[in-house]
Write an enzyme that holds these catalytic residues in place. Structure first.
Site, PDB file in Angstrom:
ATOM      1  N   TRP A  17       0.958  -1.077  -0.016  1.00 57.59           N
ATOM      2  CA  TRP A  17      -0.242  -0.042  -0.045  1.00 57.59           C
ATOM      3  C   TRP A  17       0.700   1.187  -0.074  1.00 57.59           C
ATOM      4  O   TRP A  17       2.078   1.462   0.721  1.00 57.59           O
ATOM      5  CB  TRP A  17      -0.886  -0.049   1.136  1.00 57.59           C
ATOM      6  N   HIS A  47      -0.268  -5.664   6.407  1.00 55.57           N
ATOM      7  CA  HIS A  47      -1.317  -5.953   5.270  1.00 55.57           C
ATOM      8  C   HIS A  47      -0.292  -5.932   4.037  1.00 55.57           C
ATOM      9  O   HIS A  47      -0.672  -5.571   2.868  1.00 55.57           O
ATOM     10  CB  HIS A  47      -2.095  -4.506   5.047  1.00 55.57           C
ATOM     11  N   HIS A  51      -3.060 -11.518   2.800  1.00 53.65           N
ATOM     12  CA  HIS A  51      -3.154 -11.211   4.438  1.00 53.65           C
ATOM     13  C   HIS A  51      -4.615 -11.249   4.536  1.00 53.65           C
ATOM     14  O   HIS A  51      -5.580 -11.414   3.761  1.00 53.65           O
ATOM     15  CB  HIS A  51      -2.676  -9.823   4.582  1.00 53.65           C
ATOM     16  N   ASP A  53      -7.695  -9.500   7.090  1.00 54.56           N
ATOM     17  CA  ASP A  53      -8.030  -8.108   7.857  1.00 54.56           C
ATOM     18  C   ASP A  53      -8.755  -8.453   9.059  1.00 54.56           C
ATOM     19  O   ASP A  53      -9.604  -9.210   8.965  1.00 54.56           O
ATOM     20  CB  ASP A  53      -8.982  -7.179   7.063  1.00 54.56           C
ATOM     21  N   HIS A  57      -9.055  -3.661  12.151  1.00 52.53           N
ATOM     22  CA  HIS A  57      -8.346  -2.535  11.126  1.00 52.53           C
ATOM     23  C   HIS A  57      -9.205  -1.563  10.840  1.00 52.53           C
ATOM     24  O   HIS A  57      -8.532  -0.412  10.261  1.00 52.53           O
ATOM     25  CB  HIS A  57      -8.178  -3.529   9.850  1.00 52.53           C
ATOM     26  N   HIS A 158     -15.812  -2.923   3.236  1.00 48.37           N
ATOM     27  CA  HIS A 158     -15.220  -3.929   4.546  1.00 48.37           C
ATOM     28  C   HIS A 158     -16.086  -3.500   5.657  1.00 48.37           C
ATOM     29  O   HIS A 158     -16.398  -4.626   6.502  1.00 48.37           O
ATOM     30  CB  HIS A 158     -14.141  -2.921   5.317  1.00 48.37           C
ATOM     31  N   GLU A 170      -7.347 -11.010   1.790  1.00 47.43           N
ATOM     32  CA  GLU A 170      -6.947 -10.254   0.682  1.00 47.43           C
ATOM     33  C   GLU A 170      -5.567 -10.433   0.022  1.00 47.43           C
ATOM     34  O   GLU A 170      -4.775 -11.224   0.471  1.00 47.43           O
ATOM     35  CB  GLU A 170      -7.001  -8.598   0.983  1.00 47.43           C
TER      36      GLU A 170
END
Length: 206
Positions: A17, A47, A51, A53, A57, A158, A170
């Protein structure tokens, strides 16, 4: 036993990210230095790559990684293909019989170049959470870095999944995975207080 590894290899430069902690692995001690062993050091975001969540998160009151039910991440799963869609909602899954499915993994192929973090990819519409809950699905896996687009602040995907008891996996790598029924193993690390965790995700054909 034939296992299909659906995990992103962890290496220097793995797409993460933008602005998040980059992945790195270095040898802290070498065998030459210690006389007996090599010892490595790893730095990464929770992340990075493939991974899960944890609800914490995106919800301060949500479960943290060490509080999650591990049975979510081990057991029978269904893999389906939904290509060339900007987003996925209840309507897109209506043609599938998901009776008895608790873990659903969707291959979108919308993350074209895994060496680069994408600016756009297939995301989840808010109506999907309710639909999946009605089907009895407790875990949704995707081959994209997030169930919401990178610029989303509301994180409607989410929150919809969380509100309907659907957990999130994800960043899976599914290029060679055909539709069908598999056994999934994608256990998170027992990191106390964490908002997410890397996993080594594998499928076994049933």
């Amino acid at each position: 036993m034939c296992l299909i590894d659906i995990s992103e290899p962890l290496r220097a430069g793995v797409a993460g990210w933008p602005g998040d902690t980059p992945f790195s692995f270095t040898l802290n001690w070498t065998k030459e230095e210690t006389g007996s062993v090599n010892v490595g050091k790893v730095i990464f975001s929770t992340h990075t790559g493939t991974h899960i969540d944890a609800p914490f998160h995106f919800d301060n009151e949500g479960q943290k990684v060490h509080e999650l039910d591990l049975s979510l991440y081990v057991g029978p799963c269904r893999v389906i293909h939904l290509f060339d869609l900007p987003s996925i909602g209840a309507h897109d899954l209506a043609k599938y019989n998901l009776a008895g499915v608790e873990r659903l993994i969707i291959r979108t192929d919308s993350w074209k170049d895994r060496s680069v973090f994408p600016t756009s990819f297939t995301y989840i519409r808010p109506d999907l959470g309710s639909y999946l809950q009605k089907q009895g699905i407790r875990l949704l896996g995707l081959d994209v870095p997030s169930v919401d687009l990178p610029d989303s602040k509301e994180l409607l995907g989410h929150h919809s999944l969380h509100q309907h008891g659907v957990h999130i996996l994800e960043g899976t790598v599914l290029y060679q995975v055909e539709e069908g029924d598999y056994e999934l193993i994608a256990l998170p690390l027992p990191i106390e207080g964490a908002d997410g965790s890397l996993v080594r995700a594998v499928l076994r054909k049933i």
